[in-house]
Structures are given as C-alpha cells and as structure tokens.
Write a protein that holds these residues in place. Structure first.
Motif, PDB file in Angstrom:
ATOM      1  N   LYS A   1     -13.298  27.866  31.394  1.00 43.20           N
ATOM      2  CA  LYS A   1     -13.364  28.184  29.964  1.00 43.20           C
ATOM      3  C   LYS A   1     -12.439  27.259  29.190  1.00 43.20           C
ATOM      4  O   LYS A   1     -11.277  27.063  29.551  1.00 43.20           O
ATOM      5  CB  LYS A   1     -12.935  29.627  29.707  1.00 43.20           C
ATOM      6  CG  LYS A   1     -13.825  30.662  30.350  1.00 43.20           C
ATOM      7  CD  LYS A   1     -15.243  30.604  29.829  1.00 43.20           C
ATOM      8  CE  LYS A   1     -16.147  31.654  30.393  1.00 43.20           C
ATOM      9  NZ  LYS A   1     -16.490  31.517  31.785  1.00 43.20           N
TER      10      LYS A   1
ATOM     11  N   SER B   1     -17.394  36.879  27.573  1.00 44.45           N
ATOM     12  CA  SER B   1     -17.386  35.423  27.707  1.00 44.45           C
ATOM     13  C   SER B   1     -16.582  34.992  28.925  1.00 44.45           C
ATOM     14  O   SER B   1     -16.625  33.836  29.321  1.00 44.45           O
ATOM     15  CB  SER B   1     -16.772  34.766  26.471  1.00 44.45           C
ATOM     16  OG  SER B   1     -17.499  35.077  25.320  1.00 44.45           O
TER      17      SER B   1
ATOM     18  N   SER C   1     -17.793  27.414  27.538  1.00 47.10           N
ATOM     19  CA  SER C   1     -17.775  27.156  28.974  1.00 47.10           C
ATOM     20  C   SER C   1     -18.015  25.679  29.224  1.00 47.10           C
ATOM     21  O   SER C   1     -18.767  25.032  28.501  1.00 47.10           O
ATOM     22  CB  SER C   1     -18.866  27.965  29.685  1.00 47.10           C
ATOM     23  OG  SER C   1     -18.592  29.329  29.575  1.00 47.10           O
TER      24      SER C   1
END
Length: 137
Positions: free
Chosen positions: A57, A24, A48
């Motif tokens: 993030k 991620s 995001s």
C-alpha cells in the motif's frame, strides 16, 4: 495475543480519515498501521502497488508518503518520504494484466529514488493532487 491484534486494528481504523476504508488494507497491514504511524498522523489517501513483485500500500498521510509492504503477519517493510523532501514524482504509464497502470517514482532532495509499480490508473489523480499540495506547503 488475539486481543492485542484486535486492539491494533481498532486503533488503525481510527487513524484512517473518513473516506479511506479499512477494507483497502489486509488485516496484517491494519495491525501494522498503529506501529508505523506517528502520534497524530492520519492516512488521507491510499493506493495499491508493487515493489519487487510484492503487493503493498502506498499511503499519503497528513505528514508523509509511506509505502507499506507486509510479507507475513508481523513482518513488513516500509519506506517513507516526508513532505518537503520530495523533489519530484515521475509517472510512467505501463500496460499490465489489469489494463493500463502507472508506475510512480519518488525522488528525494538527496537524489534517492524509489518506484512503486502497477498502480491502477484511476487511483492516481486524486492521490497525486493531495501529495503535491502537501509537498508544496
């Protein structure tokens, strides 16, 4: 220097709760996690989003919500909201290139507001459920 960066990534992966994938994050973001997270702090949820047209993030940890924007390796900008200080989170639906997305505005008890734009709609419910539960403790 390469060994230091590899060690930072290893530590960062330990700071991610099971279910939060290191994929991620970009490598630069992973290297920054051990620096910005406090001792014992763990990333529980991540989505995001954009601030000032730069992708970053939005993370919910066991202690706070953090927005991390990495420009270049080693260069970043963070904004943090501790649970209990978040007065409200406002959702605003927008239409972007990837379909419908959500903008989240965090308002602190001091009145300070911060908006993260273009978060994918499907990522919002789980993230907000966790943040709301932690903020109400």
């Amino acid at each position: 220097m390469k060994k230091v960066r590899e060690q930072l990534v290893k530590v960062a992966e330990e700071q991610l709760l099971e279910g939060v994938s290191s994929t991620s994050f970009t490598k630069s973001e992973l290297e920054l996690l051990p620096i910005i997270l406090e001792d014992g702090e763990v990333v529980k949820k991540v989505v995001s989003g954009e601030v000032e047209q730069k992708l970053g993030k939005l993370m919910a940890t066991n202690r706070r919500v953090i927005y991390l924007r990495s420009f270049l390796p080693g260069c970043s900008d963070t904004v943090a909201f501790h649970y209990g200080d978040i007065q409200s989170i406002t959702e605003h639906k927008t239409r972007g290139l990837s379909g419908q997305s959500i903008d989240l505005t965090f308002t602190e008890t001091t009145g300070y507001e911060y908006t993260v734009y273009n978060i994918l709609k499907w990522q919002i419910p789980d993230f907000l459920e966790y943040v709301s539960a932690m903020n109400d403790k």
